[in-house]
Design an enzyme around this catalytic site. Sequence first.
Site, PDB file in Angstrom:
ATOM      1  N   GLY A  10       0.815  -1.201   0.000  1.00  0.00           N
ATOM      2  CA  GLY A  10       0.000   0.000   0.000  1.00  0.00           C
ATOM      3  C   GLY A  10       0.853   1.257   0.000  1.00  0.00           C
ATOM      4  N   GLY A  12      -0.889   4.593   0.134  1.00  0.00           N
ATOM      5  CA  GLY A  12      -1.886   5.658   0.259  1.00  0.00           C
ATOM      6  C   GLY A  12      -1.391   6.705   1.243  1.00  0.00           C
ATOM      7  N   SER A  16       2.524   6.722   2.225  1.00  0.00           N
ATOM      8  CA  SER A  16       3.354   7.856   1.816  1.00  0.00           C
ATOM      9  C   SER A  16       4.064   8.460   3.019  1.00  0.00           C
ATOM     10  CB  SER A  16       2.512   8.952   1.161  1.00  0.00           C
ATOM     11  OG  SER A  16       1.727   8.404   0.132  1.00  0.00           O
ATOM     12  N   LYS A 105      -6.747  -1.639  11.783  1.00  0.00           N
ATOM     13  CA  LYS A 105      -7.582  -1.944  12.952  1.00  0.00           C
ATOM     14  C   LYS A 105      -8.666  -2.961  12.622  1.00  0.00           C
ATOM     15  CE  LYS A 105     -10.038   2.208  11.824  1.00  0.00           C
ATOM     16  NZ  LYS A 105      -9.057   2.589  10.802  1.00  0.00           N
ATOM     17  N   ASP A 201     -15.888   2.061  13.860  1.00  0.00           N
ATOM     18  CA  ASP A 201     -14.444   2.263  13.879  1.00  0.00           C
ATOM     19  C   ASP A 201     -13.941   2.293  15.328  1.00  0.00           C
ATOM     20  OD1 ASP A 201     -11.883   3.435  12.428  1.00  0.00           O
ATOM     21  OD2 ASP A 201     -12.297   4.725  14.146  1.00  0.00           O
ATOM     22  N   LYS A 205     -11.339  -0.417  17.615  1.00  0.00           N
ATOM     23  CA  LYS A 205     -10.182  -0.011  18.419  1.00  0.00           C
ATOM     24  C   LYS A 205     -10.362  -0.431  19.878  1.00  0.00           C
ATOM     25  CE  LYS A 205      -9.321   3.780  15.229  1.00  0.00           C
ATOM     26  NZ  LYS A 205      -9.705   5.181  14.928  1.00  0.00           N
TER      27      LYS A 205
END
Lengths: 432, 432
Positions: A10, A12, A16, A105, A201, A205
Amino acid sequence: MKAISIGLLGLGTVGSGVVQIIESHQDKLMHQIGCPIQIKKILVNDLTKERAVHIDRNMLTDNPEDVIYNPEVDVVIEVMGGIEKTREYLLQALKNKKQVITANKDLMALYGPELLEVATENGCDLFYEASVAGGIPILRGLVDGLSSDRITKMMGIVNGTTNFILTKMSKDGSAYEDVLKEAQDLGFAESDPTADVEGLDAARKMAILATLGFSMNVGLEDVSVEGITKISEEDLAYSKKLGYTMKLIGVASRSNDKVEVSVQPSLLPETHPLASVNNEYNAVYVYGEAVGETMFYGPGAGSLPTATAVVSDLVVALKNMRLGVNGRSAIAPQYPKALKGPEEIQAKFFIRLHVKDEVGVLARITNLFAEYGVGFDKILQLPIDDKGASEIVLVTHTASMAAFEQIQQQLNDYEMVKEIKSTYRVEGENTK
Amino acid sequence: MKAISIGLLGLGTVGSGVVQIIESHQDKLMHQIGCPIQIKKILVNDLTKERAVHIDRNMLTDNPEDVIYNPEVDVVIEVMGGIEKTREYLLQALKNKKQVITANKDLMALYGPELLEVATENGCDLFYEASVAGGIPILRGLVDGLSSDRITKMMGIVNGTTNFILTKMSKDGSAYEDVLKEAQDLGFAESDPTADVEGLDAARKMAILATLGFSMNVGLEDVSVEGITKISEEDLAYSKKLGYTMKLIGVASRSNDKVEVSVQPSLLPETHPLASVNNEYNAVYVYGEAVGETMFYGPGAGSLPTATAVVSDLVVALKNMRLGVNGRSAIAPQYPKALKGPEEIQAKFFIRLHVKDEVGVLARITNLFAEYGVGFDKILQLPIDDKGASEIVLVTHTASMAAFEQIQQQLNDYEMVKEIKSTYRVEGENTK
């Protein structure tokens, strides 16, 4: 001095950032590890796409095998997201004796225990600090910093999007939909915000935090979840009037070796350390029997903050490589999973009701609570525009979730109760 | 399964906490380390004294050699305090291949580099998490959690006594002496509070933090220190009026590979995360180039919180023992020491003056600042009771310490300036 070679899955936002940190902090990293770090291969979807960072095009590949089976790659960093395919890649990488760092996650909440087991079997490290609360080193805080303590409660503001929205709604008195729109325009919310605003989300976590903090395999299915979409301006106004701040709080609590993990909008006293965590920031509050109250605060997302956690994990894995001790840090859970039932979950509760404007209504209602042994911290009764109705806001003493649910059912049956407008948990007044 | 044996130097507040945690959390510790931990010998001054914890009297000794030369002791935990004698004991312990854990900030601020070198030479761990900010795992946060980042600024509320006093003074508008007395009665301040209120205790901790965070040997002599004894109720009232909170802040900042480390009462915007750290709590705010703002919050002292940090260090040392990799985690400083001069130290400044009540005074003063290129964020001019005088409060834009000092000298020479009542740094508005 042979360089250590990294393969990235990856490229993204976070990927980066990882490339950027490895390049700009090469001196510091080399000083700590004792050898240079180089990025060898990067898996991408589109070989021709313009990239935010300067990259030698020869590094890019669209074949995952160039990374996970590459004999020259020592460490695989997974920042591509996704679940099933990604799980397969990481299992293969571990079986090929690659150290693995992931920021994922979703993956860790679902397949964390399996992946950690395979990592240990293969003598590999699997680190995932970036999967919870971005740049905040909370997982190492739990595993190393508080390793000697018995953690009894964690409360987390672990989703930046919802915290941004609630901060704005509280400050400006704006409606949910308007603030969501603004957050989307600013890039703080996705065009499909469901996973954030419905609390999923945050639930992922909290499952990861509870698993580590309580040494018990807590899965996503064990987390009860409620999002922020139903919070009204009235509720925010009342919470302010009563000295509270509304936050989407992930709660993980333990007593008598049973745990509760949940995510829901909750009221916190304004003086609580979590109450002043605003905008897109995250924080995890940890209560330990010996240490008492601690809190870890910082950016919960973003390219460079998240990449900091990834590369810091990388540093630990590389130090372990040089010492020949990879795959020794994951500790299997100490306890079998045991979840609290509704009668064991204790909290204070906020409830807002519309009732008929009759003599004795408040007395009937408070009597009902008393029948269940539930007293009150705060009581407000106010007239409202609706003719013949008034509004009652109650904040209870600590009570069991079971009792509170039964009270609600009975209230619904009361002819004088027009509607239960809202209910919230009140957290942070009993820290333990 | 052979137990690991611990020798304790000292059995005061923290030592008793260590004994308590090792006993009450034995299961958890054993699960992590894989074998039991037992306390073998404890050095005390008085063998007959009553102890806060239940202890087998045969463990106690008043001969340090029973601990540091004891072939059965694997790890020496130093919680006795003191400097020269203690340094000698720990050097001997390390030379006898004992792992060492210490909670001693005075010792680490003075002899940390020497002790760490001897530890590495002897293949031993020397950990000292408890020496800074008690129960907060800040050192591991810096060393592991943020290892990939370049830290440019740390600000710490690292002394609980002074934070308790300043919180009380701000909240109740009480005078310093009264609150000090109260703090002493409550056990938050020592009968001789000098080391705390003059900022020395905080300075030691900042030297340790700067050494780790900037990878540069910063000694106590490099820290400029000012305590809280001169803070007046007027200054607190003005800071509140201007939207600031007064805190004793330890600053460690780096730019162009030069550092500044200092401790002084400073004004923080009320919205800054450190501003809501109240009472005896500690917090360390860390700014990293990549991660941005993070903060670690918790109890800065106390028996069990500090002992948590000690035993968590112990767990790491014991894991290392089992892996055979002790003495490998201390990293020699990357940079030679380079301190900023006054012209390189940048801050905003608060200054409060009494001036003669004449036409043009404010203009003359602001012109003086302008000559040094210093502009203003905030300006207040108020009449005071003293006839023919008025009070001016200025908050500057960011300026160099050198310029601000020269301005003060010139103000002292101005005939219309009766007195410079106070000056403070204003921190936390330029985070980097």
